[in-house]
Scaffold this motif. Sequence first.
Motif, PDB file in Angstrom:
ATOM      1  N   LEU A  19       2.049   1.780  16.389  1.00 33.13           N
ATOM      2  CA  LEU A  19       1.159   0.627  16.536  1.00 33.13           C
ATOM      3  C   LEU A  19       1.655  -0.310  17.633  1.00 33.13           C
ATOM      4  N   GLU A  20       2.942  -0.519  17.684  1.00 31.99           N
ATOM      5  CA  GLU A  20       3.504  -1.427  18.679  1.00 31.99           C
ATOM      6  C   GLU A  20       3.256  -0.923  20.100  1.00 31.99           C
ATOM      7  N   SER A  21       3.244   0.402  20.266  1.00 33.11           N
ATOM      8  CA  SER A  21       3.064   0.955  21.607  1.00 33.11           C
ATOM      9  C   SER A  21       1.601   1.230  21.948  1.00 33.11           C
ATOM     10  N   ARG A  22       0.791   1.698  20.978  1.00 22.67           N
ATOM     11  CA  ARG A  22      -0.599   2.082  21.253  1.00 22.67           C
ATOM     12  C   ARG A  22      -1.598   0.948  21.069  1.00 22.67           C
ATOM     13  N   PHE A  23      -1.265  -0.013  20.203  1.00 21.60           N
ATOM     14  CA  PHE A  23      -2.216  -1.082  19.886  1.00 21.60           C
ATOM     15  C   PHE A  23      -1.551  -2.449  20.048  1.00 21.60           C
ATOM     16  N   PRO A  24      -1.184  -2.807  21.276  1.00 14.18           N
ATOM     17  CA  PRO A  24      -0.491  -4.092  21.468  1.00 14.18           C
ATOM     18  C   PRO A  24      -1.342  -5.297  21.102  1.00 14.18           C
ATOM     19  N   GLN A  25      -2.663  -5.112  20.993  1.00 13.27           N
ATOM     20  CA  GLN A  25      -3.533  -6.236  20.624  1.00 13.27           C
ATOM     21  C   GLN A  25      -3.475  -6.534  19.135  1.00 13.27           C
ATOM     22  N   LEU A  26      -2.895  -5.623  18.340  1.00 15.67           N
ATOM     23  CA  LEU A  26      -2.772  -5.820  16.900  1.00 15.67           C
ATOM     24  C   LEU A  26      -1.406  -6.395  16.549  1.00 15.67           C
ATOM     25  N   THR A  27      -1.362  -7.099  15.437  1.00 14.73           N
ATOM     26  CA  THR A  27      -0.092  -7.585  14.896  1.00 14.73           C
ATOM     27  C   THR A  27       0.316  -6.670  13.748  1.00 14.73           C
ATOM     28  N   PRO A  28       1.374  -5.857  13.906  1.00 21.21           N
ATOM     29  CA  PRO A  28       1.783  -4.968  12.820  1.00 21.21           C
ATOM     30  C   PRO A  28       2.211  -5.761  11.590  1.00 21.21           C
ATOM     31  N   GLU A  29       1.750  -5.325  10.433  1.00 23.44           N
ATOM     32  CA  GLU A  29       2.101  -5.973   9.165  1.00 23.44           C
ATOM     33  C   GLU A  29       2.394  -4.887   8.146  1.00 23.44           C
ATOM     34  N   ASN A  30       3.560  -4.961   7.535  1.00 21.31           N
ATOM     35  CA  ASN A  30       3.919  -3.983   6.519  1.00 21.31           C
ATOM     36  C   ASN A  30       3.003  -4.135   5.301  1.00 21.31           C
ATOM     37  N   LEU A  31       2.507  -3.029   4.791  1.00 24.14           N
ATOM     38  CA  LEU A  31       1.559  -3.063   3.679  1.00 24.14           C
ATOM     39  C   LEU A  31       2.160  -3.711   2.440  1.00 24.14           C
ATOM     40  N   PHE A  32       3.455  -3.494   2.185  1.00 26.60           N
ATOM     41  CA  PHE A  32       4.068  -4.062   0.986  1.00 26.60           C
ATOM     42  C   PHE A  32       4.170  -5.579   1.088  1.00 26.60           C
ATOM     43  N   VAL A  33       4.438  -6.071   2.283  1.00 25.10           N
ATOM     44  CA  VAL A  33       4.458  -7.518   2.491  1.00 25.10           C
ATOM     45  C   VAL A  33       3.062  -8.083   2.257  1.00 25.10           C
ATOM     46  N   TRP A  34       2.067  -7.406   2.788  1.00 24.85           N
ATOM     47  CA  TRP A  34       0.679  -7.847   2.616  1.00 24.85           C
ATOM     48  C   TRP A  34       0.254  -7.818   1.152  1.00 24.85           C
ATOM     49  N   LEU A  35       0.584  -6.730   0.453  1.00 24.46           N
ATOM     50  CA  LEU A  35       0.236  -6.619  -0.967  1.00 24.46           C
ATOM     51  C   LEU A  35       0.902  -7.717  -1.787  1.00 24.46           C
ATOM     52  N   ASP A  36       2.137  -8.019  -1.472  1.00 28.51           N
ATOM     53  CA  ASP A  36       2.868  -9.034  -2.216  1.00 28.51           C
ATOM     54  C   ASP A  36       2.245 -10.402  -2.026  1.00 28.51           C
ATOM     55  N   GLN A  37       1.676 -10.639  -0.859  1.00 32.60           N
ATOM     56  CA  GLN A  37       1.079 -11.941  -0.567  1.00 32.60           C
ATOM     57  C   GLN A  37      -0.375 -12.029  -1.018  1.00 32.60           C
ATOM     58  N   GLU A  38      -1.125 -10.940  -0.852  1.00 31.51           N
ATOM     59  CA  GLU A  38      -2.564 -10.968  -1.089  1.00 31.51           C
ATOM     60  C   GLU A  38      -2.961 -10.605  -2.525  1.00 31.51           C
ATOM     61  N   GLU A  39      -2.227  -9.652  -3.125  1.00 30.91           N
ATOM     62  CA  GLU A  39      -2.542  -9.167  -4.469  1.00 30.91           C
ATOM     63  C   GLU A  39      -4.037  -8.895  -4.636  1.00 30.91           C
ATOM     64  N   PRO A  40      -4.601  -7.973  -3.842  1.00 30.13           N
ATOM     65  CA  PRO A  40      -6.053  -7.742  -3.898  1.00 30.13           C
ATOM     66  C   PRO A  40      -6.504  -6.966  -5.126  1.00 30.13           C
ATOM     67  N   PHE A  41      -5.565  -6.352  -5.841  1.00 39.44           N
ATOM     68  CA  PHE A  41      -5.942  -5.651  -7.062  1.00 39.44           C
ATOM     69  C   PHE A  41      -4.772  -5.692  -8.037  1.00 39.44           C
ATOM     70  N   PRO A  42      -5.033  -5.487  -9.320  1.00 43.23           N
ATOM     71  CA  PRO A  42      -3.966  -5.621 -10.331  1.00 43.23           C
ATOM     72  C   PRO A  42      -2.933  -4.504 -10.218  1.00 43.23           C
ATOM     73  N   PHE A  43      -1.706  -4.848 -10.565  1.00 39.84           N
ATOM     74  CA  PHE A  43      -0.616  -3.873 -10.535  1.00 39.84           C
ATOM     75  C   PHE A  43      -0.406  -3.278 -11.929  1.00 39.84           C
ATOM     76  N   PRO A  44      -0.020  -2.001 -11.994  1.00 39.96           N
ATOM     77  CA  PRO A  44       0.273  -1.383 -13.297  1.00 39.96           C
ATOM     78  C   PRO A  44       1.501  -2.016 -13.948  1.00 39.96           C
ATOM     79  N   ASP A  45       1.610  -1.813 -15.242  1.00 37.94           N
ATOM     80  CA  ASP A  45       2.751  -2.325 -16.011  1.00 37.94           C
ATOM     81  C   ASP A  45       3.707  -1.164 -16.287  1.00 37.94           C
TER      82      ASP A  45
END
Length: 199
Positions: free
Chosen positions: A60-86
Motif C-alpha cells: 500500500l505504501e508503494s502502490r497507493f501513496p494517496q491512501l493512509t495505511p491503517e492496521n485493521l486491528f487498530v481500526w477495529l479497536d477504535q471503531e467497534e463496528p460489530f460485536p466481539f465474541p466472548d
Amino acid sequence: MGSVYFPSCNFAKASPQAANKLRERLKALMPVAGCCRVDPKEYPPGSQGLYVCQACRETLESRFPQLTPENLFVWLDQEEPFPFPDYRGLTVSIQDCWRDREHPEIHQAVRSLLEKMGIQAREIPENRENADSCGDLHFPPRIQGLASPKEDPALIFAEQLEKHKGLPVLCYCNRCKAGIETAGGQGIHLLELVMGTYN
C-alpha cells in the motif's frame, strides 16, 4: 474521508471462513479492494487503506501513496463496528511480529481486542518492540549476522514455540502463525477470534 479494506490473500488461504465473514461484514461499511498487488482502482486521496498483513502494508505504501495505511486491528479497536465474541476461559501466549516492532499502536490494539473478548494473555520476553521473529518469512537477527545463515529453520521454529510454554499462540501475522504451526504448535490468528470461527 472513508476507508477501503484490502484483504490479505494469505490469510484468506489459511483461514477462508474467517476471511469470508470479515469481507461480508466490511462490505456493508466500505469498499473492499482486490489483491493489493494488482488492484487497478483509483481511490480518493486521504482515504484509509485498511490492511491485515505486513506485506500488504508495504505494498500500500508503494502502490497507493494517496491512501493512509491503517492496521485493521487498530481500526477495529477504535471503531467497534460489530460485536466481539466472548472467549472467557481462554488463555493465549502472544507472538508479536518482528515487522511490527516499530508500531506500538498495533501492539496496544491487539491486547485491547483480546481483553474485549475476555481472553487472558501471557507475554514472552521478546514482545512488542523486542519481537525477534517473523515465522517462516525470515529470521531478522540471524540474517544480520548474529547467527549462521545455515542454521536449521526447524530448530529456530522449535526454539520460538518453546517460549510459549505449551499455550495456544496468538498471532496477528500470517508468517508468524505458519512458523508456530510448522513447529507443531497451535497457532491462532487474531481475526479467527474476532470473527468467531475459532473452536
